[in-house]
Design a protein around this motif. Sequence first.
Motif, short mmCIF file in Angstrom:
data_model
loop_
_atom_site.label_atom_id
_atom_site.label_comp_id
_atom_site.label_asym_id
_atom_site.label_seq_id
_atom_site.Cartn_x
_atom_site.Cartn_y
_atom_site.Cartn_z
N LEU A 4 0.86 -1.18 0.00
CA LEU A 4 0.00 0.00 0.00
C LEU A 4 0.89 1.24 0.00
O LEU A 4 1.71 1.42 0.90
N VAL A 5 0.76 2.09 -1.01
CA VAL A 5 1.67 3.25 -1.13
C VAL A 5 0.96 4.59 -0.96
O VAL A 5 1.59 5.64 -1.06
N SER A 6 -0.34 4.56 -0.71
CA SER A 6 -1.09 5.82 -0.58
C SER A 6 -1.40 6.16 0.88
O SER A 6 -2.18 7.07 1.16
N PHE A 7 -0.81 5.43 1.81
CA PHE A 7 -1.07 5.64 3.23
C PHE A 7 -0.27 6.85 3.72
O PHE A 7 0.95 6.87 3.68
N HIS A 8 -0.95 7.86 4.18
CA HIS A 8 -0.28 8.99 4.80
C HIS A 8 -1.14 9.51 5.95
O HIS A 8 -2.33 9.25 6.02
N PHE A 9 -0.50 10.22 6.86
CA PHE A 9 -1.21 10.85 7.97
C PHE A 9 -0.65 12.24 8.17
O PHE A 9 0.48 12.55 7.75
N SER A 10 -1.42 13.10 8.81
CA SER A 10 -0.96 14.46 9.11
C SER A 10 -0.96 14.64 10.62
O SER A 10 -1.84 14.12 11.32
N ILE A 11 0.03 15.35 11.13
CA ILE A 11 0.10 15.62 12.56
C ILE A 11 0.41 17.10 12.75
O ILE A 11 1.36 17.63 12.18
N LEU A 12 -0.44 17.76 13.53
CA LEU A 12 -0.36 19.21 13.70
C LEU A 12 -0.39 19.58 15.18
O LEU A 12 -0.84 18.80 16.01
N GLY A 13 0.10 20.77 15.47
CA GLY A 13 0.03 21.26 16.85
C GLY A 13 1.36 21.14 17.56
O GLY A 13 2.42 21.41 16.99
N SER B 270 -5.14 15.00 25.67
CA SER B 270 -6.29 15.53 24.92
C SER B 270 -6.05 15.57 23.42
O SER B 270 -6.54 16.45 22.72
N ILE B 271 -5.27 14.63 22.91
CA ILE B 271 -4.99 14.58 21.47
C ILE B 271 -6.25 14.17 20.72
O ILE B 271 -6.99 13.29 21.15
N LYS B 272 -6.50 14.82 19.60
CA LYS B 272 -7.68 14.51 18.79
C LYS B 272 -7.26 13.85 17.47
O LYS B 272 -6.29 14.26 16.86
N ILE B 273 -8.02 12.84 17.08
CA ILE B 273 -7.81 12.19 15.79
C ILE B 273 -9.03 12.45 14.92
O ILE B 273 -10.16 12.13 15.30
N VAL B 274 -8.78 13.04 13.76
CA VAL B 274 -9.85 13.29 12.78
C VAL B 274 -9.77 12.17 11.75
O VAL B 274 -8.76 12.01 11.07
N ARG B 275 -10.83 11.39 11.64
CA ARG B 275 -10.82 10.20 10.78
C ARG B 275 -12.09 10.14 9.94
O ARG B 275 -13.19 10.36 10.45
N THR B 276 -11.91 9.82 8.66
CA THR B 276 -13.05 9.65 7.75
C THR B 276 -13.18 8.18 7.39
O THR B 276 -12.24 7.57 6.87
N GLU B 277 -14.34 7.61 7.66
CA GLU B 277 -14.63 6.22 7.34
C GLU B 277 -16.02 6.12 6.73
O GLU B 277 -16.98 6.66 7.28
N ASN B 278 -16.09 5.45 5.60
CA ASN B 278 -17.37 5.25 4.92
C ASN B 278 -18.10 6.57 4.67
O ASN B 278 -19.32 6.67 4.82
N GLY B 279 -17.34 7.59 4.31
CA GLY B 279 -17.92 8.88 3.99
C GLY B 279 -18.31 9.73 5.19
O GLY B 279 -18.87 10.82 5.03
N TYR C 216 -3.99 2.30 16.32
CA TYR C 216 -3.45 2.20 14.97
C TYR C 216 -4.12 3.21 14.05
O TYR C 216 -5.34 3.39 14.10
N LEU C 217 -3.32 3.86 13.24
CA LEU C 217 -3.83 4.88 12.34
C LEU C 217 -4.42 4.26 11.09
O LEU C 217 -4.10 3.12 10.73
N LYS C 218 -5.24 5.05 10.41
CA LYS C 218 -5.76 4.68 9.11
C LYS C 218 -5.38 5.78 8.12
O LYS C 218 -5.08 6.92 8.53
N PRO C 219 -5.33 5.46 6.82
CA PRO C 219 -4.93 6.48 5.84
C PRO C 219 -5.74 7.76 5.98
O PRO C 219 -6.95 7.73 6.22
N ASN C 220 -5.03 8.88 5.85
CA ASN C 220 -5.61 10.22 5.88
C ASN C 220 -6.02 10.68 7.27
O ASN C 220 -6.67 11.72 7.42
N ASP C 221 -5.65 9.94 8.32
CA ASP C 221 -5.91 10.42 9.68
C ASP C 221 -5.19 11.74 9.91
O ASP C 221 -4.08 11.96 9.42
N ILE C 222 -5.83 12.62 10.67
CA ILE C 222 -5.22 13.89 11.07
C ILE C 222 -5.12 13.88 12.60
O ILE C 222 -6.12 13.70 13.29
N ILE C 223 -3.91 14.05 13.10
CA ILE C 223 -3.66 14.04 14.54
C ILE C 223 -3.45 15.48 15.00
O ILE C 223 -2.54 16.16 14.52
N MET C 224 -4.28 15.93 15.93
CA MET C 224 -4.20 17.30 16.43
C MET C 224 -3.70 17.26 17.88
O MET C 224 -4.35 16.66 18.74
#
Length: 263
Positions: free
Chosen positions: A141-150, A185-194, A215-223
């Motif tokens: 799988l080569v399209s797996f990425h995550f973002s981490i901010l803050g 208080s870390i937040k994970i923004v995750r999109t699943e099934n729309g 465990y993370l999933k593709p396109n997770d955003i960690i705040m």
Amino acid sequence: MIQRIFFFVFAAFLLSQCVPVRKQTLLQSKTEENKLAENANFSRMIEEVDFEYRLQTGDIVTIRISSLTPDEFNPFLSLDDRQSESTDPLLSGFLVDKEGYIILPHIGRVLVKGLTIREAQQKIEDLVGKTIDTPSVYMRLVSFHFSILGEVNRQGKYPTYEDKTNILEAIGVAGGLTEFADGASIKIVRTENGITGITKVNVLEEDIIGSYYYYLKPNDIIMVPALKTKNFRQNQANNLALIFSGIATIASVILVFDRINTN
């Protein structure tokens, strides 16, 4: 008298700048039982959530097929030729379309949505095994990425070629938490099934290992938010000036009263 006031106010100010260790230490034990176990040199055993990533629409995978069949009789060598033309695997990989299929040369459409990487590899092996001898399929799988901010040392969007990456590894990739990170208080923004959801996790406690969001999933955003202490520290020069200005005013008033009483 005035010196004592200055001393106590200054000491209180310095203490207010400190961030407690318990707000900075990852994977802390919560119970006395765990603390006793630690003192006895035992490790706490936490069962990880059963996690295997399942392919979904929009994923991109690379596929390599090897075989005992001689090259001149192996039609799937074209896969290697195609994927070696570009150094970017995102451009040369196979896209899982809206219906969950990838399209492979000489095979056609293969339904992979909902399958783990291992299951998809086995399915393709079974299909190409009808054409070539003893095939071996490697999929990544080569399209797996995550973002981490803050409050991390290196914010950004990070790719990973592992289909099993946890939140602690993601924090490590980002250079670790800063001094003022609120790890509880870390937040994970995750999109699943729309559907996009936001979940709060606490990486300061050991129980995070058993969490569905470990465990993370593709396109997770960690705040990663900041502790309230940070705002105070950022304004410490102004705060210190105001405090000592107030003390100086009080001292002046006391001196005036002392002179009046003396006279």
